[in-house]
Design a protein around this motif. Structure first.
Motif, PDB file in Angstrom:
ATOM      1  N   ALA A  65      44.783  44.798  27.675  1.00  0.00           N
ATOM      2  CA  ALA A  65      45.194  45.615  28.818  1.00  0.00           C
ATOM      3  C   ALA A  65      44.128  46.618  29.229  1.00  0.00           C
ATOM      4  O   ALA A  65      44.244  47.255  30.268  1.00  0.00           O
ATOM      5  N   GLU A  66      43.058  46.774  28.418  1.00  0.00           N
ATOM      6  CA  GLU A  66      41.992  47.702  28.778  1.00  0.00           C
ATOM      7  C   GLU A  66      41.014  47.092  29.776  1.00  0.00           C
ATOM      8  O   GLU A  66      40.147  47.785  30.301  1.00  0.00           O
ATOM      9  N   HIS A  67      41.126  45.797  30.044  1.00  0.00           N
ATOM     10  CA  HIS A  67      40.255  45.192  31.050  1.00  0.00           C
ATOM     11  C   HIS A  67      40.523  45.877  32.383  1.00  0.00           C
ATOM     12  O   HIS A  67      41.680  46.086  32.770  1.00  0.00           O
ATOM     13  N   TYR A 120      45.818  43.020  37.735  1.00  0.00           N
ATOM     14  CA  TYR A 120      45.704  41.931  38.705  1.00  0.00           C
ATOM     15  C   TYR A 120      45.871  40.577  38.021  1.00  0.00           C
ATOM     16  O   TYR A 120      46.484  39.665  38.574  1.00  0.00           O
ATOM     17  N   LEU A 121      45.335  40.465  36.821  1.00  0.00           N
ATOM     18  CA  LEU A 121      45.472  39.219  36.074  1.00  0.00           C
ATOM     19  C   LEU A 121      46.943  38.970  35.735  1.00  0.00           C
ATOM     20  O   LEU A 121      47.453  37.853  35.873  1.00  0.00           O
ATOM     21  N   GLU A 122      47.618  40.017  35.310  1.00  0.00           N
ATOM     22  CA  GLU A 122      49.040  39.919  34.987  1.00  0.00           C
ATOM     23  C   GLU A 122      49.850  39.566  36.235  1.00  0.00           C
ATOM     24  O   GLU A 122      50.772  38.743  36.189  1.00  0.00           O
ATOM     25  N   ALA A 123      49.491  40.167  37.357  1.00  0.00           N
ATOM     26  CA  ALA A 123      50.196  39.887  38.608  1.00  0.00           C
ATOM     27  C   ALA A 123      50.025  38.432  39.029  1.00  0.00           C
ATOM     28  O   ALA A 123      50.976  37.792  39.499  1.00  0.00           O
ATOM     29  N   LEU A 124      48.829  37.891  38.865  1.00  0.00           N
ATOM     30  CA  LEU A 124      48.600  36.486  39.211  1.00  0.00           C
ATOM     31  C   LEU A 124      49.475  35.567  38.365  1.00  0.00           C
ATOM     32  O   LEU A 124      50.018  34.574  38.861  1.00  0.00           O
ATOM     33  N   ARG A 141      35.712  40.980  40.209  1.00  0.00           N
ATOM     34  CA  ARG A 141      35.481  41.312  38.799  1.00  0.00           C
ATOM     35  C   ARG A 141      36.027  40.217  37.889  1.00  0.00           C
ATOM     36  O   ARG A 141      35.391  39.826  36.908  1.00  0.00           O
ATOM     37  N   LEU A 142      37.217  39.711  38.215  1.00  0.00           N
ATOM     38  CA  LEU A 142      37.809  38.644  37.404  1.00  0.00           C
ATOM     39  C   LEU A 142      36.954  37.382  37.441  1.00  0.00           C
ATOM     40  O   LEU A 142      36.788  36.699  36.427  1.00  0.00           O
ATOM     41  N   VAL A 143      36.408  37.075  38.617  1.00  0.00           N
ATOM     42  CA  VAL A 143      35.531  35.907  38.749  1.00  0.00           C
ATOM     43  C   VAL A 143      34.248  36.129  37.955  1.00  0.00           C
ATOM     44  O   VAL A 143      33.787  35.245  37.218  1.00  0.00           O
ATOM     45  N   ARG A 144      33.677  37.313  38.088  1.00  0.00           N
ATOM     46  CA  ARG A 144      32.431  37.632  37.380  1.00  0.00           C
ATOM     47  C   ARG A 144      32.605  37.563  35.867  1.00  0.00           C
ATOM     48  O   ARG A 144      31.697  37.133  35.144  1.00  0.00           O
ATOM     49  N   ASP A 145      33.790  37.947  35.385  1.00  0.00           N
ATOM     50  CA  ASP A 145      34.049  37.948  33.943  1.00  0.00           C
ATOM     51  C   ASP A 145      34.550  36.602  33.431  1.00  0.00           C
ATOM     52  O   ASP A 145      34.925  36.478  32.259  1.00  0.00           O
ATOM     53  N   GLY A 146      34.587  35.602  34.310  1.00  0.00           N
ATOM     54  CA  GLY A 146      34.953  34.260  33.873  1.00  0.00           C
ATOM     55  C   GLY A 146      36.431  34.070  33.594  1.00  0.00           C
ATOM     56  O   GLY A 146      36.812  33.189  32.821  1.00  0.00           O
ATOM     57  N   LEU A 147      37.278  34.873  34.241  1.00  0.00           N
ATOM     58  CA  LEU A 147      38.717  34.787  34.012  1.00  0.00           C
ATOM     59  C   LEU A 147      39.447  34.048  35.133  1.00  0.00           C
ATOM     60  O   LEU A 147      40.542  33.513  34.921  1.00  0.00           O
ATOM     61  N   VAL A 148      38.840  34.026  36.300  1.00  0.00           N
ATOM     62  CA  VAL A 148      39.432  33.391  37.477  1.00  0.00           C
ATOM     63  C   VAL A 148      38.329  32.679  38.246  1.00  0.00           C
ATOM     64  O   VAL A 148      37.172  33.108  38.220  1.00  0.00           O
ATOM     65  N   VAL A 149      38.682  31.587  38.915  1.00  0.00           N
ATOM     66  CA  VAL A 149      37.732  30.892  39.784  1.00  0.00           C
ATOM     67  C   VAL A 149      38.357  30.731  41.164  1.00  0.00           C
ATOM     68  O   VAL A 149      39.582  30.718  41.315  1.00  0.00           O
ATOM     69  N   PHE A 154      43.244  30.270  37.239  1.00  0.00           N
ATOM     70  CA  PHE A 154      42.799  30.803  35.958  1.00  0.00           C
ATOM     71  C   PHE A 154      41.782  29.872  35.308  1.00  0.00           C
ATOM     72  O   PHE A 154      41.908  28.647  35.385  1.00  0.00           O
ATOM     73  N   THR A 155      40.801  30.450  34.653  1.00  0.00           N
ATOM     74  CA  THR A 155      40.004  29.687  33.702  1.00  0.00           C
ATOM     75  C   THR A 155      40.816  29.631  32.406  1.00  0.00           C
ATOM     76  O   THR A 155      41.862  30.281  32.282  1.00  0.00           O
ATOM     77  N   GLU A 156      40.342  28.881  31.437  1.00  0.00           N
ATOM     78  CA  GLU A 156      41.049  28.816  30.155  1.00  0.00           C
ATOM     79  C   GLU A 156      41.137  30.198  29.517  1.00  0.00           C
ATOM     80  O   GLU A 156      42.190  30.597  29.003  1.00  0.00           O
ATOM     81  N   ALA A 157      40.031  30.948  29.584  1.00  0.00           N
ATOM     82  CA  ALA A 157      40.023  32.296  29.010  1.00  0.00           C
ATOM     83  C   ALA A 157      40.957  33.221  29.782  1.00  0.00           C
ATOM     84  O   ALA A 157      41.662  34.055  29.197  1.00  0.00           O
TER      85      ALA A 157
END
Length: 234
Positions: free
Chosen positions: A4-6, A11-15, A47-55, A63-66
Protein backbone atom coordinates in the motif's frame (compact mmCIF):
# COMPACT_ATOMS: atom_id res chain seq x y z
CA UNK A 1 7.95 -1.81 0.80
CA UNK A 2 4.47 -2.57 2.13
CA UNK A 3 2.29 -2.87 -1.04
CA UNK A 4 0.00 0.00 0.00
CA UNK A 5 3.04 2.31 0.17
CA UNK A 6 3.30 2.35 -3.62
CA UNK A 7 2.48 5.93 -4.69
CA UNK A 8 -0.27 4.74 -7.04
CA UNK A 9 -1.60 1.89 -4.89
CA UNK A 10 -5.09 3.37 -4.66
CA UNK A 11 -5.32 3.42 -8.46
CA UNK A 12 -4.16 -0.17 -8.74
CA UNK A 13 -6.75 -1.24 -6.18
CA UNK A 14 -9.43 0.73 -8.01
CA UNK A 15 -8.61 -0.98 -11.31
CA UNK A 16 -9.01 -4.36 -9.64
CA UNK A 17 -12.39 -3.37 -8.19
CA UNK A 18 -13.55 -2.01 -11.56
CA UNK A 19 -12.61 -5.32 -13.15
CA UNK A 20 -14.75 -7.16 -10.59
CA UNK A 21 -17.75 -5.11 -11.69
CA UNK A 22 -17.09 -5.57 -15.40
CA UNK A 23 -16.25 -1.89 -15.93
CA UNK A 24 -13.86 -1.20 -18.84
CA UNK A 25 -10.37 -0.39 -17.57
CA UNK A 26 -9.89 2.97 -19.23
CA UNK A 27 -8.46 6.13 -17.72
CA UNK A 28 -11.70 8.10 -17.93
CA UNK A 29 -13.63 5.46 -15.98
CA UNK A 30 -10.78 5.18 -13.47
CA UNK A 31 -10.92 8.92 -12.78
CA UNK A 32 -14.70 8.72 -12.43
CA UNK A 33 -14.46 5.73 -10.06
CA UNK A 34 -12.05 7.53 -7.71
CA UNK A 35 -13.56 10.99 -8.12
CA UNK A 36 -10.29 12.54 -9.29
CA UNK A 37 -9.31 14.69 -12.25
CA UNK A 38 -8.35 13.19 -15.59
CA UNK A 39 -4.87 14.66 -15.14
CA UNK A 40 -4.39 12.92 -11.78
CA UNK A 41 -5.52 9.59 -13.21
CA UNK A 42 -3.21 10.03 -16.20
CA UNK A 43 -0.17 10.67 -13.99
CA UNK A 44 -0.96 7.65 -11.81
CA UNK A 45 -1.37 5.39 -14.83
CA UNK A 46 1.96 6.59 -16.24
CA UNK A 47 3.61 5.62 -12.96
CA UNK A 48 1.95 2.19 -12.97
CA UNK A 49 3.10 1.61 -16.55
CA UNK A 50 6.63 2.79 -15.76
CA UNK A 51 6.80 0.44 -12.76
CA UNK A 52 5.70 -2.53 -14.85
CA UNK A 53 2.36 -3.01 -13.10
CA UNK A 54 0.01 -2.02 -15.92
CA UNK A 55 0.23 -1.96 -19.72
CA UNK A 56 -1.73 -0.05 -22.34
CA UNK A 57 -3.66 -2.23 -24.77
CA UNK A 58 -5.04 0.37 -27.13
CA UNK A 59 -7.32 2.59 -25.06
CA UNK A 60 -7.68 -0.02 -22.34
CA UNK A 61 -5.43 -0.87 -19.43
CA UNK A 62 -4.42 -4.36 -18.35
CA UNK A 63 -2.50 -5.73 -15.40
CA UNK A 64 0.90 -7.27 -15.84
CA UNK A 65 1.52 -10.41 -13.80
CA UNK A 66 3.27 -8.33 -11.14
CA UNK A 67 0.47 -5.76 -11.16
CA UNK A 68 -2.18 -8.44 -10.74
CA UNK A 69 -0.34 -9.92 -7.75
CA UNK A 70 0.08 -6.55 -6.08
CA UNK A 71 -3.55 -5.56 -6.68
CA UNK A 72 -4.72 -8.83 -5.13
CA UNK A 73 -2.57 -8.20 -2.05
CA UNK A 74 -3.99 -4.69 -1.66
CA UNK A 75 -7.60 -5.82 -2.02
CA UNK A 76 -7.07 -8.85 0.21
CA UNK A 77 -5.63 -6.79 3.06
CA UNK A 78 -8.31 -4.14 2.76
CA UNK A 79 -11.11 -6.70 3.02
CA UNK A 80 -9.47 -8.57 5.90
CA UNK A 81 -9.09 -5.27 7.76
CA UNK A 82 -12.81 -4.60 7.29
CA UNK A 83 -13.59 -7.86 9.08
CA UNK A 84 -11.17 -7.03 11.88
CA UNK A 85 -12.65 -3.58 12.41
CA UNK A 86 -16.22 -4.89 12.59
CA UNK A 87 -15.81 -8.23 14.35
CA UNK A 88 -12.97 -7.47 16.75
CA UNK A 89 -13.11 -3.70 17.31
CA UNK A 90 -16.88 -3.34 16.96
CA UNK A 91 -16.79 -0.60 14.34
CA UNK A 92 -20.17 -0.05 12.64
CA UNK A 93 -20.57 -1.97 9.38
CA UNK A 94 -21.14 1.15 7.32
CA UNK A 95 -17.83 2.72 8.39
CA UNK A 96 -15.56 -0.27 7.80
CA UNK A 97 -14.61 0.50 4.20
CA UNK A 98 -13.65 4.10 4.87
CA UNK A 99 -11.53 3.19 7.90
CA UNK A 100 -9.92 0.18 6.19
CA UNK A 101 -8.51 2.51 3.53
CA UNK A 102 -6.34 4.00 6.30
CA UNK A 103 -5.46 0.72 8.03
CA UNK A 104 -4.52 -1.26 4.92
CA UNK A 105 -1.49 0.98 4.43
CA UNK A 106 0.33 -0.49 7.43
CA UNK A 107 -0.54 -4.20 7.11
CA UNK A 108 2.58 -6.35 6.75
CA UNK A 109 2.83 -9.99 5.68
CA UNK A 110 2.99 -11.04 9.34
CA UNK A 111 -0.05 -8.99 10.34
CA UNK A 112 -1.99 -10.32 7.34
CA UNK A 113 -1.23 -13.89 8.44
CA UNK A 114 -2.44 -13.08 11.97
CA UNK A 115 -5.65 -11.61 10.57
CA UNK A 116 -6.31 -14.83 8.65
CA UNK A 117 -5.72 -16.92 11.77
CA UNK A 118 -7.85 -14.67 13.97
CA UNK A 119 -10.73 -14.25 11.51
CA UNK A 120 -10.87 -17.81 10.20
CA UNK A 121 -9.82 -17.02 6.62
CA UNK A 122 -13.14 -15.52 5.44
CA UNK A 123 -14.05 -15.97 1.77
CA UNK A 124 -15.73 -12.57 1.40
CA UNK A 125 -15.51 -9.16 3.01
CA UNK A 126 -18.36 -7.94 5.26
CA UNK A 127 -19.99 -6.44 2.17
CA UNK A 128 -19.97 -9.75 0.29
CA UNK A 129 -17.08 -9.20 -2.12
CA UNK A 130 -14.55 -12.04 -2.62
CA UNK A 131 -11.27 -11.92 -0.73
CA UNK A 132 -8.43 -12.85 -3.12
CA UNK A 133 -6.37 -15.79 -1.93
CA UNK A 134 -8.98 -17.19 0.48
CA UNK A 135 -8.57 -20.93 1.06
CA UNK A 136 -12.22 -21.59 0.14
CA UNK A 137 -13.18 -19.18 -2.67
CA UNK A 138 -16.86 -18.32 -2.89
CA UNK A 139 -18.80 -18.79 -6.14
CA UNK A 140 -20.85 -15.68 -6.90
CA UNK A 141 -21.61 -16.57 -10.51
CA UNK A 142 -25.26 -17.34 -9.77
CA UNK A 143 -26.09 -13.91 -8.38
CA UNK A 144 -28.31 -11.40 -10.17
CA UNK A 145 -28.73 -7.68 -9.71
CA UNK A 146 -31.74 -6.71 -7.62
CA UNK A 147 -32.82 -4.43 -10.49
CA UNK A 148 -33.62 -7.56 -12.56
CA UNK A 149 -35.91 -9.11 -9.95
CA UNK A 150 -39.67 -8.77 -10.28
CA UNK A 151 -42.45 -8.17 -7.72
CA UNK A 152 -43.36 -11.19 -5.61
CA UNK A 153 -39.79 -12.50 -5.46
CA UNK A 154 -38.02 -13.46 -2.26
CA UNK A 155 -34.27 -13.12 -2.40
CA UNK A 156 -31.21 -13.01 -0.16
CA UNK A 157 -28.75 -10.14 -0.43
CA UNK A 158 -25.23 -11.51 -0.99
CA UNK A 159 -23.03 -8.58 -2.01
CA UNK A 160 -22.96 -4.91 -2.82
CA UNK A 161 -20.60 -3.26 -5.25
CA UNK A 162 -17.49 -1.40 -4.16
CA UNK A 163 -19.02 1.69 -5.76
CA UNK A 164 -21.59 1.88 -2.96
CA UNK A 165 -18.92 1.46 -0.30
CA UNK A 166 -17.41 4.78 -1.36
CA UNK A 167 -20.53 6.64 -0.16
CA UNK A 168 -20.71 6.73 3.65
CA UNK A 169 -24.30 8.00 3.78
CA UNK A 170 -25.50 5.27 1.43
CA UNK A 171 -23.75 2.68 3.57
CA UNK A 172 -25.36 4.12 6.70
CA UNK A 173 -28.78 3.91 5.04
CA UNK A 174 -28.20 0.28 4.04
CA UNK A 175 -27.14 -0.68 7.56
CA UNK A 176 -30.06 1.13 9.18
CA UNK A 177 -32.41 -0.57 6.70
CA UNK A 178 -30.98 -4.02 7.41
CA UNK A 179 -29.76 -4.33 3.82
CA UNK A 180 -26.54 -6.20 4.53
CA UNK A 181 -25.32 -9.56 3.16
CA UNK A 182 -27.54 -12.35 4.43
CA UNK A 183 -30.67 -10.19 4.64
CA UNK A 184 -33.84 -11.77 3.26
CA UNK A 185 -35.78 -9.44 0.99
CA UNK A 186 -39.34 -9.57 -0.29
CA UNK A 187 -39.86 -7.50 -3.44
CA UNK A 188 -43.26 -5.86 -3.02
CA UNK A 189 -43.29 -3.52 -6.01
CA UNK A 190 -41.21 -2.09 -8.84
CA UNK A 191 -42.08 1.35 -10.23
CA UNK A 192 -41.62 2.36 -13.89
CA UNK A 193 -38.64 4.51 -12.89
CA UNK A 194 -36.89 1.50 -11.34
CA UNK A 195 -37.67 2.31 -7.70
CA UNK A 196 -38.29 -0.74 -5.52
CA UNK A 197 -40.65 -1.31 -2.63
CA UNK A 198 -39.09 -3.92 -0.34
CA UNK A 199 -39.93 -5.73 2.87
CA UNK A 200 -36.82 -6.35 4.98
CA UNK A 201 -36.87 -7.60 8.56
CA UNK A 202 -40.50 -6.65 9.03
CA UNK A 203 -39.98 -3.13 7.67
CA UNK A 204 -41.01 -1.50 4.41
CA UNK A 205 -38.04 0.01 2.56
CA UNK A 206 -38.06 2.23 -0.53
CA UNK A 207 -35.02 1.79 -2.75
CA UNK A 208 -33.97 3.89 -5.73
CA UNK A 209 -32.84 2.54 -9.09
CA UNK A 210 -29.15 3.29 -8.44
CA UNK A 211 -29.08 1.16 -5.31
CA UNK A 212 -30.99 -1.74 -6.86
CA UNK A 213 -28.43 -1.73 -9.66
CA UNK A 214 -25.61 -2.25 -7.16
CA UNK A 215 -27.06 -4.97 -4.93
CA UNK A 216 -26.54 -8.62 -5.91
CA UNK A 217 -28.96 -11.28 -4.71
CA UNK A 218 -29.85 -14.95 -4.98
CA UNK A 219 -33.19 -16.73 -4.60
CA UNK A 220 -34.46 -17.44 -1.09
CA UNK A 221 -36.29 -20.73 -0.57
CA UNK A 222 -38.22 -22.14 2.40
CA UNK A 223 -36.81 -25.45 3.69
CA UNK A 224 -37.63 -28.27 1.29
CA UNK A 225 -38.95 -25.97 -1.43
CA UNK A 226 -37.45 -24.66 -4.63
CA UNK A 227 -36.68 -20.96 -4.82
CA UNK A 228 -38.42 -18.93 -7.49
CA UNK A 229 -37.37 -15.47 -8.64
CA UNK A 230 -39.71 -13.57 -10.92
CA UNK A 231 -37.87 -11.60 -13.58
CA UNK A 232 -38.97 -8.07 -14.43
CA UNK A 233 -38.75 -9.00 -18.11
CA UNK A 234 -40.66 -12.28 -17.83
Amino acid sequence: MVPAEHPAAAYLEALYEMGEEGIPLVQARLAEWLGVSAASASEAVKRLVRDGLVVNEGRRLAFTEAGQRLAEVLVRRHRLVEHFLIRILGLPWHRAHEEAVRWEKVVSDEVEARFVELLGDPATCPHGNPIPGAASPVDLSGLVRLRDVGPGSRVVLRRLTEDLELDLEVMRFLEESGLMPGAEIEVRSVAPDGAFGLRVGGRDIALGAHLSDNLWVEPAAPPGKRAVVRSRTA
